[in-house]
Design a protein around this motif. Structure first.
Motif, PDB file in Angstrom:
ATOM      1  N   VAL A  46       0.837  -1.206   0.000  1.00 42.65           N
ATOM      2  CA  VAL A  46       0.000   0.000   0.000  1.00 42.65           C
ATOM      3  C   VAL A  46       0.873   1.258   0.000  1.00 42.65           C
ATOM      4  N   VAL A  47       0.638   2.069  -1.003  1.00 42.17           N
ATOM      5  CA  VAL A  47       1.328   3.340  -1.114  1.00 42.17           C
ATOM      6  C   VAL A  47       0.275   4.323  -1.595  1.00 42.17           C
ATOM      7  N   GLY A  48       0.401   5.595  -1.224  1.00 41.43           N
ATOM      8  CA  GLY A  48      -0.635   6.485  -1.713  1.00 41.43           C
ATOM      9  C   GLY A  48      -0.552   7.891  -1.180  1.00 41.43           C
ATOM     10  N   HIS A  49      -1.392   8.696  -1.788  1.00 45.58           N
ATOM     11  CA  HIS A  49      -1.512  10.096  -1.440  1.00 45.58           C
ATOM     12  C   HIS A  49      -2.544  10.182  -0.321  1.00 45.58           C
ATOM     13  N   ALA A  50      -2.102   9.871   0.881  1.00 47.26           N
ATOM     14  CA  ALA A  50      -3.034   9.752   1.994  1.00 47.26           C
ATOM     15  C   ALA A  50      -3.837  11.032   2.188  1.00 47.26           C
ATOM     16  N   GLY A  51      -3.181  12.157   1.997  1.00 46.61           N
ATOM     17  CA  GLY A  51      -3.808  13.438   2.297  1.00 46.61           C
ATOM     18  C   GLY A  51      -5.047  13.728   1.487  1.00 46.61           C
ATOM     19  N   ASP A  52      -5.146  13.165   0.284  1.00 48.46           N
ATOM     20  CA  ASP A  52      -6.355  13.395  -0.498  1.00 48.46           C
ATOM     21  C   ASP A  52      -7.145  12.112  -0.716  1.00 48.46           C
ATOM     22  N   GLY A  53      -6.796  11.069  -0.016  1.00 45.13           N
ATOM     23  CA  GLY A  53      -7.587   9.839  -0.072  1.00 45.13           C
ATOM     24  C   GLY A  53      -7.359   8.990  -1.302  1.00 45.13           C
ATOM     25  N   ASN A  54      -6.315   9.320  -2.074  1.00 48.24           N
ATOM     26  CA  ASN A  54      -6.057   8.581  -3.317  1.00 48.24           C
ATOM     27  C   ASN A  54      -4.979   7.539  -3.061  1.00 48.24           C
ATOM     28  N   MET A  55      -5.407   6.285  -2.962  1.00 46.87           N
ATOM     29  CA  MET A  55      -4.494   5.217  -2.548  1.00 46.87           C
ATOM     30  C   MET A  55      -4.202   4.280  -3.713  1.00 46.87           C
ATOM     31  N   HIS A  56      -2.996   3.719  -3.678  1.00 46.66           N
ATOM     32  CA  HIS A  56      -2.583   2.779  -4.723  1.00 46.66           C
ATOM     33  C   HIS A  56      -2.197   1.426  -4.114  1.00 46.66           C
TER      34      HIS A  56
END
Lengths: 485, 485
Positions: free
Chosen positions: B381-391
């Protein structure tokens, strides 16, 4: 100017079948036909824009009722003019003879405010200020703030992609739209967009509807992103010998990288008109006043305004004053917001709405001076200097035919000037039925045909606010655009 | 998956007339047909998405040449797949059998950088990093920064409405688009949008093309707004016992009103994979790492990160570290950017791209853990946590049929989970030909028919990147949508 008109009803005319269907669907209390009553919904604030007589004014209370209205209208080929409070300045909400005027003001609920997702879900009839107040209690902020924010509705803001005083830092309405519910021309209900901060699923239909002035669909719900409440602002006021100096300051702000939260200009005409109206103790001898704010917070805000103060002095300001007194700041903002109402006390007004690249503001303001001199009329200049969106406002006596002619000429000359400087004929007011010709001139034939193709795709009968924004496609247009289709 | 295919050329097949016309218009050096050469342009980075064999790859050098290609293609009914560098992650740029692949990489000029108007005018083939570097010399900043920023092109960024690490504070590509030049399906050249900060003339066509993945037109020039260069960031790193704790921190950030300029998450799988690749001395025992920055400047940035540090401690962080050391911050950012390449060293990857409302991030991350356990595969799990966009990224061995089946199931389960939490199936990667079915599921039949109507209005022959984003309308769709038309 309208391309489509339906049968006008009059007291003696037979009641059309679709009117019975509307009453059946919404109840008699939501369908108004008395001309004395419907007249109140016939036009917006663009007093010189054309306006017709609606056959009926309907006031739905739900998405289902809006859907019913559009199903009935499309089945009978009756045009529909959607509208909110009627604060518009380009005639977009103006009635069309024989059409239905669809008033969204009864759908005025704030359905949700989420602090955890920093968003609000609202119906279109919510007044801008009511939304601002509703979210402020949770420490949140809905930035778009048209001058009419205390009575304009969010639905109208969406339909016109409204701006306001916040734009220089916070952008315009479309920048806050996450998702929309839209009733399509045939009555079907489209939900588009999202609740998430990011999302690229499908075309950006939400932003296609925003600013489409009711020509593509009727917005019945919006999911809007919010920001944390701004910090108490520090305010600057500076006076100048010419309005053009304020343009020089804006250029210096841009190149220096400052980001004030507000940067507004008023010329002497506006200053005096406002002072007459509000007795606000403004500097009546100033030729131009720049009002700016920073909401960066604490020392950062003070530093930002001090840096701006220096730019003002460099541009030759007569007087510069920085204050962290909130009441004084509010007073200056109120003075700025009252500029247009104050001008309206001087005569009939033609309010222009040109946005130019920020590097051309000084040239634009000089050009406005030249136009005022040439036409021999007062042009009061007020505007959102920080983003280049200016409202030169021609003041004239409409009972004097010569003045009237010169006023309209001056109005057009300002638009011409704006285009010649790489600007746009409308920064935030839209086209309505006032600037349809000018829009075609700005966007050109290829873009016009794309507009017409998109319109035809979403509203094949051409029933949604026909004649607003741009001409409907004619047979010869369609032949000309044959290669596109 | 593609709806339209043209005649496939092979060494023995007769050369189609349109190929001669392309060579005539662009010169032989810009029209490639050798299968060994064209194969290099056959697909993007979505390794498991379908891909065909292009009949020709053309590399135009100007808008006129793009226009010529589309005139020829439309005259002969040949599909066209526009593409840039091919960094996409959903197959949008993947070739279609017998179609023309239109590569925009030779149109790579930064045409203008204006400090006075704080904007840049660029061709589509400009690499994101090249634009960033070009404007940085003037103290300006182009925020959108997809992980592939050092090789992806602006044209691809526009076509996909790319995001990146900056989005939590600075938004996505569409937020920086002022105006576009677009070659339409029939070869006509549309200019839409503006150079001004504000402007509402006509429909927002520019933002309709942004994110349309080459299905509505070919972007040949863009006018992009810029920001002042951000201040040197202060960086925070925090480690946690569960990934879900990082979701709790994000919720606390939103409700507390903090606006970090970056807020990213990596789980243990990613941390270890990156550390193996970069020898970056990361905390290999952490279960999840949150990396955040503030570019508020000076003391304000330190205060913002200290406030975030407290939120991390409140959520139970094992370790919290704040630094204003730029090199240390860069290293942490590089580690984050390398997460996907590092995962690719572990096996074949299926990269999901779900955005959820920020209030649901913790629930989403918990759900991903459950899916990983159920499918018996590693999901990094990696992602742009701050805007809720997860990869969430499924790692598997593609030679193992059972693993492959479970991997695709896990990929779908993650999308399903995202939708169930009010999220979207794509936060920034787009649909390409990988998520057409999922798009239909997310947007529903009414929105699909509106998409198809808009597509038909702009590309009536259905030649632009057919089969990407959503299914073209079939005869039965059109019958079903008869009420719309």
């Amino acid at each position: 100017m309208t391309a489509i008109t339906a049968t006008t009803t009059s007291p003696s005319a037979p009641v059309p079948a679709w009117l019975d269907e509307l009453v059946e669907a919404l109840g008699a209390g939501s369908v108004l036909t008395d001309p004395d009553v419907t007249a109140a919904y016939a036009r917006d604030q663009a007093m010189l824009a054309e306006s017709g007589t609606p056959a009926a004014v309907v006031l739905p209370r739900s998405t289902d009722e809006v859907s019913a209205v559009l199903r009935i209208a499309s089945a009978h080929g009756v045009p529909v003019v959607p509208r909110g409070a009627g604060s518009g300045l380009a005639g977009a909400a103006n009635a069309i003879d024989g059409a239905i005027t669809l008033v969204l003001t009864r759908m005025d609920a704030v359905l949700e405010v989420s602090t955890a997702d920093r968003l609000a879900v609202v119906q279109p009839g919510v007044v801008n200020k009511a939304l601002r107040d509703a979210v402020a209690t949770d420490g949140l902020f809905y930035p778009p703030d048209p001058s009419s924010y205390d009575w304009c509705t969010i639905g109208g803001n969406l339909a016109n992609n409204s701006g306001g005083l916040c734009c220089v830092k916070y952008g315009v309405t479309t920048d806050y739209v996450l998702g929309l519910e839209v009733v399509l021309a045939d009555g079907r209900v489209l939900r588009t967009g999202r609740r998430t901060v990011k999302g690229v699923a499908g075309y950006d239909l939400a932003r296609l509807f925003v600013g489409s002035e009711g020509t593509l669909g009727v917005i019945t719900e919006a999911t809007l992103s919010l920001r944390p409440a701004p910090k108490t602002p520090v305010t600057l006021v500076a006076s100048f010998t010419t309005t053009a100096q304020t343009g020089q300051v804006v250029e210096a702000v841009v190149t220096s990288g400052l980001v004030p939260s507000l940067l507004e200009v008023m010329d002497r005409t506006c200053i005096r008109a406002v002072d007459d109206m509000l007795k606000a103790d403004l500097d009546r001898d100033a030729h131009a006043l720049l009002v700016a704010q920073s909401d960066a917070g604490g020392q950062a805000a003070v530093e930002e305004m001090e840096a701006l103060a220096q730019l003002c002095r460099d541009a030759g300001a007569d007087l510069v004053h920085v204050t962290d007194d909130a009441a004084e700041g509010d007073l200056l903002l109120t003075a700025r917001r009252m500029a247009l109402p104050a001008l309206e006390r001087l005569g009939t007004t033609l309010i222009d709405d040109v946005a130019v690249p920020r590097s051309r503001i000084a040239a634009f303001l000089d050009g406005c001076d030249a136009i005022a001199e040439r036409c021999g009329l007062v042009i009061g200049v007020v505007g959102h200097a920080g983003d280049g969106n200016m409202h030169p406002t021609v003041v004239f006596d409409p009972t004097d035919d010569d003045q009237r002619t010169r006023a309209f000429q001056a109005f057009d000359d300002v638009l011409e000037l704006g285009l010649s400087l790489g600007g746009t004929i409308t920064g935030e007011h839209g086209e309505g039925n006032l600037k349809t010709d000018w829009l075609e001139r700005e966007i050109g034939p290829v873009s016009l045909s794309v507009h017409q193709a998109v319109k035809a795709a979403l509203d094949p009968q051409g029933l949604l606010n026909p004649g607003k924004m741009f001409r409907s496609a004619t047979v010869s247009d369609l032949a000309g655009a044959a290669s596109l289709r």
